[in-house]
Design an enzyme around this catalytic site. Structure first.
Site, short mmCIF file in Angstrom:
data_model
loop_
_atom_site.label_atom_id
_atom_site.label_comp_id
_atom_site.label_asym_id
_atom_site.label_seq_id
_atom_site.Cartn_x
_atom_site.Cartn_y
_atom_site.Cartn_z
N ASP A 255 0.84 -1.19 0.00
CA ASP A 255 0.00 0.00 0.00
C ASP A 255 0.88 1.24 0.00
O ASP A 255 0.99 1.96 0.99
CB ASP A 255 -0.95 0.00 1.20
CG ASP A 255 -2.07 1.04 1.04
OD1 ASP A 255 -2.13 1.67 -0.03
OD2 ASP A 255 -2.87 1.19 1.98
N SER A 337 -5.59 8.62 5.13
CA SER A 337 -4.77 7.69 4.35
C SER A 337 -3.59 8.38 3.67
O SER A 337 -3.73 9.47 3.11
CB SER A 337 -5.62 7.01 3.27
OG SER A 337 -6.39 5.97 3.80
N SER A 352 -1.99 3.49 6.13
CA SER A 352 -2.72 2.61 5.23
C SER A 352 -4.17 2.52 5.65
O SER A 352 -5.07 3.00 4.97
CB SER A 352 -2.07 1.22 5.21
OG SER A 352 -2.84 0.32 4.43
#
Length: 383
Positions: A255, A337, A352
């Site tokens: 990610d 995020s 993440s």
């Protein structure tokens, strides 16, 4: 809220969006260097609020964590093949290093000479990592939240959503995981989710109708979360002016992503403090040990602190599993995020996802910064 927005606009204009730097009168007060005061008043306040510490305890902890971070690589080398992992013990204020029962007296003495405490364990870090790698090859049902190597537990800890513990697919996964190596099962209240909102250090950016948070400046751009955008997608800043494009992006499996910066924008080695703490200068990316305090900056919930709970975790999102993540007790919410995790003045990773929120409490995972830099051949922008 107004204070946070003012801070956002000020740093956004100064750090990334304008063609001229702010005047000296308008510029935020620079953070103290590591060699100066232990920490800013705001950072100490945040640690007292989120970790339940007094000011003196917060200052002592930061000093102890800095020492433990310096000890960890020395202790790891001293332990060699007997190394079973390490973590910061907040009670003793020291780094604890696990060594296998077969370690020689010479190895134990060498580890102890680094200043670390020692715990004898059954499995080496290499054995536990191998077990986790075997579990990573399994297909996990939605009822399995995550799994990671826990050196303190001496096993791979698998987190299962409480309400789905009896699910047949979950039970089958646990049986296969136990066959792969030592496993401990823990419960989680809910499944993890990513923190992208409908619209990424802490400053917001937009791609399409998604808002995320900037992680850290690198030479040529910034790093952030992969689930915030795919390679080639255009990115605009807090003022909706064009910044650049996603040059690389990976999600799931990983990610992380990076965005190039141009069109009058530039990068600076700063993480927003959102008025809670002075904006933090970034001076490196030395990895904090498990148990150390850590703080996060994001465009929704701004500045929050907690501790590092575990490393090399696999998180099972609905979109697929993500590997090599670090878990923390820091809360976050949608829009955070991609934002910055920092320990002192050392960059740690980008947000993440997680569970819970900043009202009732939660836990989060971040993708470690050094992995992202290595993957894309990037250089962290440091002060």
């Amino acid at each position: 809220m107004r204070t946070g927005l003012a801070s956002l606009l000020l740093l956004g204009t100064w750090a990334t969006a304008g063609t001229m730097p702010a005047s000296a009168a308008d510029a935020p007060e620079p953070p103290a260097r590591s060699s100066d005061a232990p920490a800013s008043v705001g950072l100490l306040d945040a640690m007292q609020r989120d970790l339940g510490l007094t000011k003196a305890q917060a200052e002592a902890r930061l000093a102890a964590e800095k020492a433990a971070t310096a000890v960890e690589p020395k202790a790891r080398r001293a332990a060699g093949a007997s190394y079973g992992g390490s973590w910061f013990d907040a009670g003793s204020g020291k780094l604890t290093v696990a060594v296998t029962a077969g370690a020689t007296d010479a190895v134990v003495d060498a580890v102890r000479e680094t200043g670390a405490s020692i715990r004898t364990v059954k499995h080496s870090a290499r054995q536990l990592d191998a077990a986790k790698a075997r579990i990573d090859k399994l297909s996990a049902p939605k009822g399995v939240s995550s799994w990671h190597v826990d050196p303190e537990a001496g096993s791979v800890v698998v987190s299962v959503v409480s309400a789905q513990r009896a699910d047949n697919d979950v039970q089958e996964f646990l049986a296969r995981a136990r066959a792969a190596g030592p496993v401990t099962v823990e419960k989680s209240a809910e499944a993890p989710r990513t923190f992208a909102a409908g619209t990424v250090g802490g400053d917001p950016y937009y791609t399409g109708n998604v808002r995320c948070s900037i992680g850290f400046s690198v030479h040529g751009g910034f790093v952030t979360a992969g689930h915030c955008g795919r390679a080639g997608a255009g990115v605009s800043g807090w003022d909706r002016s064009y910044i650049g494009n996603f040059q690389g992006s990976s999600f799931p499996e990983n990610d992380y992503a990076w965005v190039n910066v141009g069109s009058g924008w530039w990068t600076v080695p700063v993480v927003l403090g959102w008025g809670t703490v002075p904006d933090r200068l970034v001076r490196g990316s030395a990895e904090a040990p498990v148990g150390a305090s850590i703080c996060r900056s994001g465009s929704t919930t701004h500045w929050h602190c907690g501790t590092v709970l575990g490393k090399n975790q696999t998180v099972n999102y609905s979109q697929g599993a993500v590997h090599q993540m670090t878990k923390t007790s820091v809360c976050a919410e949608p829009g955070d995020s991609g934002g910055s995790y920092i320990s002192g003045d050392q960059a740690q990773g980008v947000t993440s996802g997680g569970s819970g929120n900043c009202s009732s409490g939660g836990q989060t995972w971040y993708q470690p910064i050094n992995e992202i830099l290595n993957r894309y051949g990037l250089t962290l922008h440091t002060a």
